[in-house]
Scaffold this motif. Structure first.
Motif, PDB file in Angstrom:
ATOM      1  N   ARG A  57     -32.099  -9.908 -30.545  1.00  0.00           N
ATOM      2  CA  ARG A  57     -32.725 -10.736 -29.384  1.00  0.00           C
ATOM      3  C   ARG A  57     -34.056 -11.526 -30.037  1.00  0.00           C
ATOM      4  O   ARG A  57     -34.006 -12.677 -29.583  1.00  0.00           O
ATOM      5  N   LEU A  73     -30.730 -16.557 -23.978  1.00  0.00           N
ATOM      6  CA  LEU A  73     -31.005 -15.408 -23.231  1.00  0.00           C
ATOM      7  C   LEU A  73     -30.946 -15.525 -21.553  1.00  0.00           C
ATOM      8  O   LEU A  73     -30.672 -16.584 -21.041  1.00  0.00           O
ATOM      9  N   GLN A 129     -34.172 -11.940 -19.236  1.00  0.00           N
ATOM     10  CA  GLN A 129     -34.524 -11.714 -20.589  1.00  0.00           C
ATOM     11  C   GLN A 129     -35.636 -12.716 -21.194  1.00  0.00           C
ATOM     12  O   GLN A 129     -36.584 -12.375 -21.788  1.00  0.00           O
TER      13      GLN A 129
END
Length: 209
Positions: A149, A157, A161
């Motif tokens: 990520r 995202l 997130q």
């Protein structure tokens, strides 16, 4: 720092735009490890008050005193600092989480680059070390697969997130004070509760106010 000595001491804060004063003499104090909520209806001046502590609203005229205590020296009046000195305070002593991460995160760079840049800027560490720390920070906020990520751009995202990535960036230099400007406004109820729980947990672990 003495237990009875405020970390942040705001006295008679006044904020005006043009000739109109919109915040009228706010005073408050906050000690290390404490939590303080500003509560009010939309448009009452909560965000303006919080962001003006670090002069983050260029068009605002700010008066009063905003004292930040330091362990090694006497308190500093943030409103009297030069632009260069204030840049050192932002992110290192005081960090900010904004309502909408898409306006705070740069859409052109992966979130890992943005977190690492804060670490490089304030802690003067090599890029590789800053990147490793960025992965650790993203993982500490509960983002799954942080090694992957960290390479993602903000639009890749989810809303939760992105908010966690912004929290990781805010915590990169272990600030003593975190200003949270309605950080869960754009999130659904379940994610909102997760973010608030995360902030509580991080506060307990780091001792920040």
């Amino acid at each position: 720092m003495s237990a009875d000595k405020p970390l942040l001491d705001v006295q008679d804060l006044r904020i005006a735009f043009g000739g109109k004063e919109v915040v009228h003499g706010v005073s408050l104090s906050l000690r290390a490890g404490e939590k303080l909520a500003l509560v009010g209806e939309s448009g009452s001046g909560k965000s303006v008050t919080a962001l003006s502590l670090l002069k983050l609203i260029p068009q605002a005229r700010v008066g009063g005193q905003v004292w930040l205590s330091r362990d090694e020296a006497g308190p500093r009046d943030l409103l009297g600092l030069s632009a260069a000195d204030l840049r050192d305070v932002r992110g290192q002593d005081i960090a900010t989480i904004f309502q909408e991460p898409m306006t705070a995160l740069n859409p052109l760079f992966p979130v890992g680059d943005q977190i690492a840049e804060v670490i490089e800027l304030h802690q003067r560490v090599p890029r590789a070390q800053a990147w490793t720390r960025a992965v650790e920070l993203l993982g500490s906020t509960g983002v799954p697969e942080p090694e992957r990520r960290v390479q993602a751009f903000p639009h890749q995202l989810s809303g939760g997130q992105r908010q966690r990535a912004m929290i990781a960036m805010a915590l990169a230099c272990r600030p003593r004070l975190l200003l949270a400007d309605e950080p869960t406004t754009a999130l659904d109820v379940t994610v909102r509760q997760q973010i608030l729980g995360l902030l509580d947990d991080l506060q307990r672990r780091t001792g920040m106010a």
